[in-house]
Design an enzyme around this catalytic site. Structure first.
Site, PDB file in Angstrom:
ATOM      1  N   GLY A  22       0.831  -1.201   0.000  1.00 40.25           N
ATOM      2  CA  GLY A  22       0.000   0.000   0.000  1.00 40.25           C
ATOM      3  C   GLY A  22       0.863   1.247   0.000  1.00 40.25           C
ATOM      4  O   GLY A  22       1.737   1.418  -0.864  1.00 40.25           O
ATOM      5  N   ILE A  23       0.656   2.093   1.001  1.00 42.87           N
ATOM      6  CA  ILE A  23       1.288   3.410   1.043  1.00 42.87           C
ATOM      7  C   ILE A  23       2.820   3.319   1.060  1.00 42.87           C
ATOM      8  O   ILE A  23       3.509   4.064   0.355  1.00 42.87           O
ATOM      9  CB  ILE A  23       0.753   4.192   2.272  1.00 42.87           C
ATOM     10  CG1 ILE A  23      -0.707   4.585   2.018  1.00 42.87           C
ATOM     11  CG2 ILE A  23       1.608   5.414   2.568  1.00 42.87           C
ATOM     12  CD1 ILE A  23      -1.428   5.162   3.226  1.00 42.87           C
ATOM     13  N   ASP A  42      12.106  -2.698   6.338  1.00 46.52           N
ATOM     14  CA  ASP A  42      10.823  -3.393   6.494  1.00 46.52           C
ATOM     15  C   ASP A  42      11.068  -4.775   7.070  1.00 46.52           C
ATOM     16  O   ASP A  42      12.118  -5.381   6.843  1.00 46.52           O
ATOM     17  CB  ASP A  42      10.117  -3.495   5.128  1.00 46.52           C
ATOM     18  CG  ASP A  42       8.612  -3.639   5.259  1.00 46.52           C
ATOM     19  OD1 ASP A  42       7.881  -2.704   4.858  1.00 46.52           O
ATOM     20  OD2 ASP A  42       8.152  -4.692   5.779  1.00 46.52           O
ATOM     21  N   ASP A  68      13.043  -5.197  12.079  1.00 45.96           N
ATOM     22  CA  ASP A  68      11.829  -4.884  12.828  1.00 45.96           C
ATOM     23  C   ASP A  68      12.034  -3.504  13.472  1.00 45.96           C
ATOM     24  O   ASP A  68      12.905  -3.351  14.341  1.00 45.96           O
ATOM     25  CB  ASP A  68      11.618  -5.964  13.906  1.00 45.96           C
ATOM     26  CG  ASP A  68      10.347  -5.740  14.716  1.00 45.96           C
ATOM     27  OD1 ASP A  68       9.829  -4.596  14.733  1.00 45.96           O
ATOM     28  OD2 ASP A  68       9.870  -6.712  15.335  1.00 45.96           O
ATOM     29  N   TYR A 159      -5.490   2.605  17.911  1.00 43.45           N
ATOM     30  CA  TYR A 159      -4.953   3.133  16.648  1.00 43.45           C
ATOM     31  C   TYR A 159      -5.090   4.659  16.595  1.00 43.45           C
ATOM     32  O   TYR A 159      -4.129   5.371  16.269  1.00 43.45           O
ATOM     33  CB  TYR A 159      -5.703   2.489  15.476  1.00 43.45           C
ATOM     34  CG  TYR A 159      -5.198   2.907  14.112  1.00 43.45           C
ATOM     35  CD1 TYR A 159      -4.001   2.410  13.607  1.00 43.45           C
ATOM     36  CD2 TYR A 159      -5.922   3.801  13.325  1.00 43.45           C
ATOM     37  CE1 TYR A 159      -3.544   2.780  12.351  1.00 43.45           C
ATOM     38  CE2 TYR A 159      -5.470   4.182  12.067  1.00 43.45           C
ATOM     39  CZ  TYR A 159      -4.284   3.670  11.585  1.00 43.45           C
ATOM     40  OH  TYR A 159      -3.826   4.042  10.341  1.00 43.45           O
ATOM     41  N   LYS A 163      -2.237   7.761  16.227  1.00 39.87           N
ATOM     42  CA  LYS A 163      -2.218   8.704  15.108  1.00 39.87           C
ATOM     43  C   LYS A 163      -2.391  10.145  15.602  1.00 39.87           C
ATOM     44  O   LYS A 163      -1.833  11.078  15.022  1.00 39.87           O
ATOM     45  CB  LYS A 163      -3.269   8.321  14.064  1.00 39.87           C
ATOM     46  CG  LYS A 163      -2.969   6.972  13.396  1.00 39.87           C
ATOM     47  CD  LYS A 163      -1.574   6.933  12.759  1.00 39.87           C
ATOM     48  CE  LYS A 163      -1.299   5.661  11.993  1.00 39.87           C
ATOM     49  NZ  LYS A 163       0.019   5.661  11.335  1.00 39.87           N
TER      50      LYS A 163
HETATM   51  N1  LIG Z   1      -3.956   2.267   3.946  1.00 38.88           N
HETATM   52  C1  LIG Z   1      -4.706   3.178   4.512  1.00 38.88           C
HETATM   53  O1  LIG Z   1      -5.885   3.344   4.201  1.00 38.88           O
HETATM   54  C2  LIG Z   1      -4.133   4.087   5.556  1.00 38.88           C
HETATM   55  C3  LIG Z   1      -4.937   5.166   5.988  1.00 38.88           C
HETATM   56  C4  LIG Z   1      -4.395   6.041   6.918  1.00 38.88           C
HETATM   57  C5  LIG Z   1      -3.135   5.827   7.409  1.00 38.88           C
HETATM   58  N2  LIG Z   1      -2.396   4.761   6.980  1.00 38.88           N
HETATM   59  C6  LIG Z   1      -1.048   4.598   7.507  1.00 38.88           C
HETATM   60  O2  LIG Z   1      -0.149   4.493   6.426  1.00 38.88           O
HETATM   61  C7  LIG Z   1       0.935   3.644   6.763  1.00 38.88           C
HETATM   62  C8  LIG Z   1       1.043   2.515   5.737  1.00 38.88           C
HETATM   63  O3  LIG Z   1      -0.154   1.769   5.800  1.00 38.88           O
HETATM   64  P1  LIG Z   1      -0.685   0.790   4.664  1.00 38.88           P
HETATM   65  O4  LIG Z   1      -1.977   0.244   5.155  1.00 38.88           O
HETATM   66  O5  LIG Z   1      -0.699   1.458   3.354  1.00 38.88           O
HETATM   67  O6  LIG Z   1       0.343  -0.375   4.758  1.00 38.88           O
HETATM   68  P2  LIG Z   1       1.561  -0.793   3.781  1.00 38.88           P
HETATM   69  O7  LIG Z   1       1.012  -1.552   2.624  1.00 38.88           O
HETATM   70  O8  LIG Z   1       2.438   0.372   3.537  1.00 38.88           O
HETATM   71  O9  LIG Z   1       2.269  -1.863   4.731  1.00 38.88           O
HETATM   72  C9  LIG Z   1       2.896  -1.515   5.947  1.00 38.88           C
HETATM   73  C10 LIG Z   1       4.334  -1.996   5.908  1.00 38.88           C
HETATM   74  O10 LIG Z   1       4.874  -1.822   7.223  1.00 38.88           O
HETATM   75  C11 LIG Z   1       5.664  -2.966   7.493  1.00 38.88           C
HETATM   76  N3  LIG Z   1       5.800  -3.155   8.936  1.00 38.88           N
HETATM   77  C12 LIG Z   1       4.816  -3.423   9.828  1.00 38.88           C
HETATM   78  N4  LIG Z   1       5.348  -3.617  11.039  1.00 38.88           N
HETATM   79  C13 LIG Z   1       6.694  -3.478  10.915  1.00 38.88           C
HETATM   80  C14 LIG Z   1       7.768  -3.600  11.816  1.00 38.88           C
HETATM   81  N5  LIG Z   1       7.573  -3.890  13.112  1.00 38.88           N
HETATM   82  N6  LIG Z   1       9.018  -3.391  11.351  1.00 38.88           N
HETATM   83  C15 LIG Z   1       9.223  -3.107  10.034  1.00 38.88           C
HETATM   84  N7  LIG Z   1       8.239  -3.005   9.135  1.00 38.88           N
HETATM   85  C16 LIG Z   1       6.986  -3.180   9.576  1.00 38.88           C
HETATM   86  C17 LIG Z   1       4.913  -4.114   6.841  1.00 38.88           C
HETATM   87  O11 LIG Z   1       5.763  -5.250   6.627  1.00 38.88           O
HETATM   88  C18 LIG Z   1       4.442  -3.486   5.550  1.00 38.88           C
HETATM   89  O12 LIG Z   1       5.369  -3.673   4.505  1.00 38.88           O
HETATM   90  C19 LIG Z   1       0.656   3.183   8.209  1.00 38.88           C
HETATM   91  O13 LIG Z   1       1.303   4.043   9.115  1.00 38.88           O
HETATM   92  C20 LIG Z   1      -0.850   3.339   8.323  1.00 38.88           C
HETATM   93  O14 LIG Z   1      -1.272   3.498   9.656  1.00 38.88           O
HETATM   94  C21 LIG Z   1      -2.878   3.876   6.075  1.00 38.88           C
END
Ligand SMILES: NC(=O)c1ccc[n+]([C@@H]2O[C@H](COP(=O)([O-])OP(=O)(O)OC[C@H]3O[C@@H](n4cnc5c(N)ncnc54)[C@H](O)[C@@H]3O)[C@@H](O)[C@H]2O)c1
Length: 276
Positions: A22-23, A42, A68, A159, A163
């Site tokens: 994702g992001i 990651d 991690d 959560y 944030k």
């Molecule tokens: N996707 C959404 O709709 C959304 C909305 C608001 C905020 N966010 C925030 O955006 C960020 C990315 O979210 P996303 O849902 O797009 O996920 P993403 O697809 O970017 O995945 C998250 C990544 O973080 C890695 N990760 C998790 N725990 C870890 C750890 N302990 N050490 C190292 N790496 C670790 C995972 O392996 C994964 O690759 C997060 O902070 C999330 O809270 C996401």
């Protein structure tokens, strides 16, 4: 493979969680395309290797550190890794984050600690390590928050608290770092269709795509969900010289969700709705 030749004149950025489908991946890809030496930190080895190799094959400068982010010392390890592959970092994106949807009565201390350690402890430690290592010319940090920082729904006590914390941490860090020419900003995404979110939606909705289409229609002003790349573009801007007068700010990218009172169709039904 790392592009060492290009490394001598490019700037280096660390992206935590930068392997995410994702992001995180959207940010890493846009920054590498913009010419940053992109250090992806990651915990997901397969995703990290695959994305960094894919970027290298395109001639872009990227390297992957499997780690991690909640381990003490991980941030210093990432800074040393960046310096060994490219040059010391002058930018950081705190994107690694995990969700939790549980009624407060069901939340365990372990749940609470896990979400806080990824979403807040790690950004704190990574920011501290990068600030200590920043060159005298300064740099920039971008934190990834969420719309849950300012408005939320049932099940999000933990959560949303993390944030909200990253939103105020952004301003406080900007205050500490301004005199060092280090800028700190925060991006609050709305719903982005990441694999994490699709999994979550799939647990209660029979069709993820139908649920997302209904969400967009009712909960956004705009017809498209924000994409990971669009979040990446905003990060690229905040890290660039074009943003050199901006610090301590939070920007929301949510298709208009947080600007809306009630659901969109409640009012548009009376005046005609082009999307409905
Ligand atoms: N996707 C959404 O709709 C959304 C909305 C608001 C905020 N966010 C925030 O955006 C960020 C990315 O979210 P996303 O849902 O797009 O996920 P993403 O697809 O970017 O995945 C998250 C990544 O973080 C890695 N990760 C998790 N725990 C870890 C750890 N302990 N050490 C190292 N790496 C670790 C995972 O392996 C994964 O690759 C997060 O902070 C999330 O809270 C996401």
């Amino acid at each position: 493979m790392t592009n060492h030749h290009a490394a001598t004149h490019l700037k280096t950025v660390i992206v935590t969680g930068g392997a995410g489908g994702g992001i995180g991946g959207g940010i890493s890809t846009v920054l590498a395309e913009a010419g940053w030496n992109t250090v992806i930190v990651d915990i997901d080895r397969d995703a990290g290797r695959s994305l960094s190799e894919q970027l290298n094959r395109r001639g872009l400068s990227a390297a992957f550190l499997e780690a991690d982010v909640t381990h003490p010392g991980c941030a210093e390890q990432a800074v040393a890794f960046a310096a060994s592959k490219f040059a010391g970092p002058c930018a950081l994106v705190n994107s690694a984050g995990i969700g939790l949807v549980k009624d407060i009565a069901e939340v365990s201390d372990e749940d609470y600690r896990r979400v806080f350690s990824v979403n807040i402890d790690a950004p704190y430690r990574f920011s501290r390590a990068v600030v200590r290592a920043m060159p005298p010319s300064g740099g920039a940090i971008v934190n990834i928050g969420s719309v849950h920082a300012s408005a939320t729904c049932p099940g999000y006590t933990v959560y949303a608290a993390t944030k909200g914390a990253i939103d105020s941490f952004t301003r406080a860090l900007a205050a500490d770092c301004g005199p060092r020419a280090i800028r700190v900003n925060c991006i609050h995404p709305g719903l982005v269709p990441s694999p994490q979110n699709r999994d979550l939606i799939g647990r209660f909705a029979p069709s993820v795509d139908a649920w997302l289409a209904a969400y967009t229609l009712q909960k956004q002003l705009l017809a498209n969900l924000p994409s990971p790349r669009q979040v990446g573009e905003l990060v690229r801007f905040f890290l660039s010289d074009a943003a050199s007068a901006i610090t301590g700010q939070s920007v929301t990218i949510d298709g208009g969700t947080s600007a809306m009172l009630y659901e969109r169709l409640m009012t548009t039904s009376t005046i005609g709705d082009r999307n409905g």
